[in-house]
Design a protein around this motif. Structure first.
Motif, short mmCIF file in Angstrom:
data_model
loop_
_atom_site.label_atom_id
_atom_site.label_comp_id
_atom_site.label_asym_id
_atom_site.label_seq_id
_atom_site.Cartn_x
_atom_site.Cartn_y
_atom_site.Cartn_z
N VAL A 73 31.08 35.91 -14.77
CA VAL A 73 30.75 36.23 -13.30
C VAL A 73 31.56 36.90 -12.39
O VAL A 73 33.15 36.76 -13.00
CB VAL A 73 30.53 34.71 -12.77
CG1 VAL A 73 30.05 34.68 -11.22
CG2 VAL A 73 29.47 33.84 -13.42
N VAL A 93 26.25 37.21 -12.24
CA VAL A 93 26.46 36.30 -12.98
C VAL A 93 25.70 36.58 -14.50
O VAL A 93 24.42 36.94 -14.43
CB VAL A 93 25.69 34.97 -12.67
CG1 VAL A 93 25.91 33.79 -13.34
CG2 VAL A 93 26.26 34.69 -11.04
N ARG A 98 23.36 31.90 -15.23
CA ARG A 98 22.67 31.64 -13.95
C ARG A 98 22.18 30.23 -13.60
O ARG A 98 21.60 29.60 -14.61
CB ARG A 98 21.47 32.69 -13.59
CG ARG A 98 22.19 34.30 -13.76
CD ARG A 98 21.14 35.13 -13.81
NE ARG A 98 21.82 36.72 -13.90
CZ ARG A 98 21.05 37.71 -14.18
NH1 ARG A 98 19.97 37.66 -14.38
NH2 ARG A 98 22.09 38.77 -14.19
N GLY A 103 28.26 30.82 -9.82
CA GLY A 103 27.93 31.77 -9.15
C GLY A 103 28.20 31.37 -7.59
O GLY A 103 28.98 31.83 -6.93
#
Length: 166
Positions: A73, A93, A98, A103
Motif C-alpha cells: 500500500v 492498495v 483492499r 489503506g
C-alpha cells in the motif's frame, strides 16, 4: 488492521522500491492516476526521489504498508510552499489487501502529517468512474467539492475533487 503489516515513512534511499510499487499501481489501475505507466517507466533516480521528498516547490511525505513479501500500500502527502492545504496523491492498495483497513491507516498517516503543520484541509482527486474509491474516501470523511478536472491530457476521464479537515 492486521498485526503482520508494518507502516513506515519512505526514505530517499528506497527510491527503487517506490518505483516498483508505483509501476505496479499504474499497471493495476491505469485510469486512477494523473500519470501513465509509460511515462513513469522513463523516470530516473532523481524523479523517484522527487516522489519521496517533493517536486516543484512541494514538500512530500510518503507512507507505505509492508508485509514480509514487500510493500502493498502507498499514500503520498504533499504541500506546496506555505499553502494551508495538503494534497493526498498516489493512493494505491494491492488488490488482495483492499477493504482490510490498511489503506485507511495510510490515509490517517497523511492526515496526521497534515495536522502536524496546521493544514486547514486535505484535498484529493478521484476518477469519476471509480465509485469504490469515492465511497472509501467518503467513509473516511472526505466530501465532494463539486469541482471536476481532466484526469490528464489525452483522456476524456475526469476526476472529482474531494476535501476534508485533517
Amino acid at each position: 488492521m492486521t498485526r503482520e503489516i508494518r507502516i513506515q515513512r519512505v526514505r530517499r534511499e528506497e527510491w527503487e522500491r517506490v518505483r516498483e510499487l508505483r509501476l505496479r499501481a499504474l499497471a493495476d489501475a491505469p485510469d486512477a492516476f494523473g500519470s501513465t505507466l509509460e511515462r513513469e517507466r522513463r523516470l530516473g533516480q532523481a524523479g523517484w526521489i522527487d516522489w519521496i521528498e517533493g517536486w516543484e516547490g512541494a514538500t512530500n511525505v510518503m507512507f507505505v504498508a509492508e508485509r514480509d513479501e514487500g510493500w502493498i500500500v502507498m499514500a503520498l502527502g504533499s504541500r506546496t510552499g506555505d499553502e494551508p492545504e495538503a494534497h493526498l496523491y498516489g493512493m494505491w492498495v494491492e488488490p488482495a489487501w483492499r477493504a482490510r483497513g490498511v489503506g485507511a491507516e495510510l490515509v490517517e498517516r497523511v492526515l496526521s502529517w497534515a495536522r502536524s503543520w496546521g493544514a486547514r484541509s486535505v484535498i484529493l482527486a478521484v476518477t469519476e468512474t471509480n465509485a469504490r474509491a469515492a465511497t472509501f474516501y467518503e467513509h473516511l470523511g472526505f466530501q465532494d467539492t463539486g469541482e471536476r478536472e481532466p484526469l490528464r491530457v489525452g483522456t476524456e476521464l475526469r476526476v472529482r475533487m474531494m476535501r476534508r479537515e485533517p
